[in-house]
Scaffold this active site. Structure first.
Site, short mmCIF file in Angstrom:
data_model
loop_
_atom_site.label_atom_id
_atom_site.label_comp_id
_atom_site.label_asym_id
_atom_site.label_seq_id
_atom_site.Cartn_x
_atom_site.Cartn_y
_atom_site.Cartn_z
CG HIS A 115 -2.15 0.82 1.24
ND1 HIS A 115 -3.38 1.00 0.71
CD2 HIS A 115 -1.78 2.56 1.79
CE1 HIS A 115 -3.40 1.94 1.15
NE2 HIS A 115 -2.79 2.30 1.69
CD GLU A 116 1.78 3.30 3.21
OE1 GLU A 116 2.02 4.51 3.42
OE2 GLU A 116 1.02 3.40 4.47
CG HIS A 119 0.44 6.05 -0.84
ND1 HIS A 119 -0.73 7.25 -1.28
CD2 HIS A 119 -0.23 5.40 0.85
CE1 HIS A 119 -1.71 6.50 0.00
NE2 HIS A 119 -1.46 6.04 0.61
CG HIS A 125 -6.67 6.27 0.00
ND1 HIS A 125 -6.79 6.26 1.86
CD2 HIS A 125 -4.66 5.80 0.11
CE1 HIS A 125 -5.54 6.03 2.07
NE2 HIS A 125 -4.42 5.39 1.16
#
Length: 269
Positions: A115-116, A119, A125
């Site tokens: 998930h990170e 980014h 999101h």
């Protein structure tokens, strides 16, 4: 310089693993670090190095770069991870929010890591973010099944080559075959997933209204668990470099100076 820490039940196994020089490298992450004030910091270090090692091939494919991959233990018990300045620093929660002696399941930490990493490309999101995250989740599964790592593994293994699958697989909860770290059993929460039990996969037979509801729920959950949307990001980062921690740099020529940051830093390059 060495620091003394609390011996964990896996300390004997950890020493054996170190003597065998089990590799945990990633040429796309410059440094990893763990909190010195927490118990079982050697296990935490081995765990975060294992995470870095496992995503090395995925990072190579996507040209991801991370300067610092560090452990954090934020006051907000819901917070699982944070990406600072698109990969300048990625912070991961390794321990249970209610028990710092217990580590989260590997699948939970890996889900947060993916998930990170997403980014690095996208901040909000939104649909683009989740499309990329789902792509990374699926690709990482294939990479792990094939045992691919972007690092020199020794024993004739080349950069980007395969590793022995049996020796590098890990269970979803319980004890890792690489590190011997005892992790908390039970359900963990992965960023980007709708349910703790697994990766988000929405039935294509659902109506557009249902799909929109699923997407809204996913964003809502991730906004709570991911530091990207927090208004107090600077405070969270500041808390993670509190003066109560001690720096340990793996270079005998360097001296630890008063006021230096709090983390044990290991160069992965």
């Amino acid at each position: 310089m060495k620091t003394e820490g609390i011996k964990s039940p896996s300390a004997k196994y950890h020493d054996m693993a170190g003597s065998q020089r089990i590799p945990h490298k990633n040429p796309h992450i410059q440094k990893v670090a763990v909190l010195q004030s927490k118990p079982n910091k050697e296990d935490a270090l081995n765990l975060i190095k294992e995470i870095a090692h496992k995503v090395s091939y995925l990072m190579k494919e996507n040209h991801f770069k991370v300067t610092n991959l560090v452990e954090f233990y934020p006051r907000d018990q819901r917070l699982l991870g944070m990406n600072v300045n698109h990969g300048s620093k990625i912070m991961l929660r390794l321990r249970c929010s209610t028990d710092e002696f217990q580590f989260l399941p590997m699948e939970c930490i890996m889900g947060t890591m993916l998930h990170e990493l997403t980014h690095n490309l996208f901040g909000p999101h939104d649909k683009k973010f989740y499309n990329k995250l789902d792509e990374l989740i699926g690709r990482q599964w294939v990479i792990e099944q094939r045992g691919l790592y972007d690092t020199f593994l020794g024993n004739g293994q080349r950069l980007g080559g395969r590793a022995n699958l049996r020796s590098n697989r890990y269970p979803m909860t319980g004890i890792s075959t690489n590190t011997g770290i005892v992790r908390k059993r039970g359900k963990g929460v992965k960023l980007g997933s709708l349910h703790p039990e697994g990766i988000s996969s929405i039935d294509r037979g659902n109506s557009p209204r249902e799909l929109a509801a699923f997407a809204a729920e996913r964003r809502y959950r991730d906004d709570r668990w991911c530091g990207e949307t927090k208004n107090n990001k600077d405070q969270i980062i500041s808390d993670n470099i509190s003066s109560s921690l001690e720096v340990v740099i793996l270079d005998d020529d360097d001296e630890v100076l008063p006021g230096d940051t709090l983390i044990e830093v290991i160069d992965l390059t």
